[in-house]
Scaffold this active site. Structure first.
Site, PDB file in Angstrom:
ATOM      1  N   HIS A   1      -9.951  -6.603  10.510  1.00 58.91           N
ATOM      2  CA  HIS A   1     -10.467  -6.030  11.750  1.00 58.91           C
ATOM      3  C   HIS A   1     -11.780  -6.691  12.163  1.00 58.91           C
ATOM      4  CE1 HIS A   1      -7.418  -2.920  11.635  1.00 58.91           C
ATOM      5  NE2 HIS A   1      -7.616  -2.899  10.330  1.00 58.91           N
TER       6      HIS A   1
ATOM      7  N   GLY B   1      -0.128  -1.666 -11.116  1.00 57.44           N
ATOM      8  CA  GLY B   1      -0.240  -0.502 -10.252  1.00 57.44           C
ATOM      9  C   GLY B   1      -1.596  -0.370  -9.584  1.00 57.44           C
TER      10      GLY B   1
ATOM     11  N   THR C   1      -9.393 -10.627  -3.692  1.00 58.08           N
ATOM     12  CA  THR C   1     -10.102 -11.050  -2.485  1.00 58.08           C
ATOM     13  C   THR C   1      -9.964 -12.540  -2.203  1.00 58.08           C
ATOM     14  OG1 THR C   1     -12.150 -11.429  -3.723  1.00 58.08           O
ATOM     15  CG2 THR C   1     -11.824  -9.221  -2.776  1.00 58.08           C
TER      16      THR C   1
ATOM     17  N   ASN D   1       7.687  -1.095  -6.786  1.00 62.23           N
ATOM     18  CA  ASN D   1       7.751   0.240  -7.355  1.00 62.23           C
ATOM     19  C   ASN D   1       7.331   1.278  -6.313  1.00 62.23           C
ATOM     20  OD1 ASN D   1       7.903   2.397  -9.208  1.00 62.23           O
ATOM     21  ND2 ASN D   1       7.186   1.083 -10.874  1.00 62.23           N
TER      22      ASN D   1
END
Length: 188
Positions: A115, A142, A165, A85
């Site tokens: 990172h 969403g 996670t 979407n």
């Protein structure tokens, strides 16, 4: 012979993202994404030809709504009938596979880059790319965020706004930050 930064990235090793070859690949993807995002919808169809030409693979009837953003495009593999979407962001420093029939709601974000925790290395652009795999018939609500290295099993549901996670089992429904399984019988 030493590996290039691109070869390190593709091998899942620590690499420096501040690199001319990687920058050229990102620019190629950004050009295609820009054309996709600014093409009239009737001309673009479900997936504009410019974006289609730089993606890793595209199944039949896959659709990416504008506005869309991705880092390299070449590492994004979409199965048949996949739907992204409006407002999705895909940072595909590693392979991202989205299985057939899976749907991503507006503003879903998928990240592959992790990172360095060392501030000097992070400032110098060091990161490692971890793949993300999303199975078949998955629904991601969403504004959900999927972090590097996660696998979401077939038929799973990720509630809107969740931060994924860790891996999600096939058929499971997860919600929250961090995303956790719902008890049986509950709706998100």
């Amino acid at each position: 012979m030493a590996l290039t930064e691109r070869q390190k990235m593709e091998a899942g090793q620590w690499y420096c993202c501040i690199d001319p070859e990687l920058e050229e690949l990102r620019m190629r993807a950004q050009d295609a994404v820009h054309r996709h995002n600014h093409m009239p919808p009737r001309e673009r169809g479900m997936l504009g030809p410019e974006l289609r030409s730089v993606l890793g693979a595209v199944g039949e009837n896959a659709c990416i709504e504008a506005l869309f953003h991705c880092a390299y495009a070449r590492n994004l593999f979409l199965g048949d009938g996949v739907y992204l979407n409006a407002g999705c962001i895909v940072l595909d420093t590693a392979r991202i596979e989205i299985g057939a029939g899976s749907m991503l709601g507006p503003a879903v974000q998928i990240y592959c880059a992790e990172h360095s925790k060392d501030t000097a290395l992070r400032a110098a652009g060091y990161e490692i790319a971890k793949p993300v795999t999303i199975g078949k018939d998955v629904w991601i609500g969403g504004a959900a965020i999927v972090l590097p290295g996660v696998t979401i099993g077939d038929g799973a549901i990720v509630g809107a706004g969740s931060v994924v996670t860790r891996d999600v089992a096939p058929g499971a429904t997860v919600v929250g930050n961090p995303a956790r399984p719902l008890e049986t019988g509950q709706d998100p």
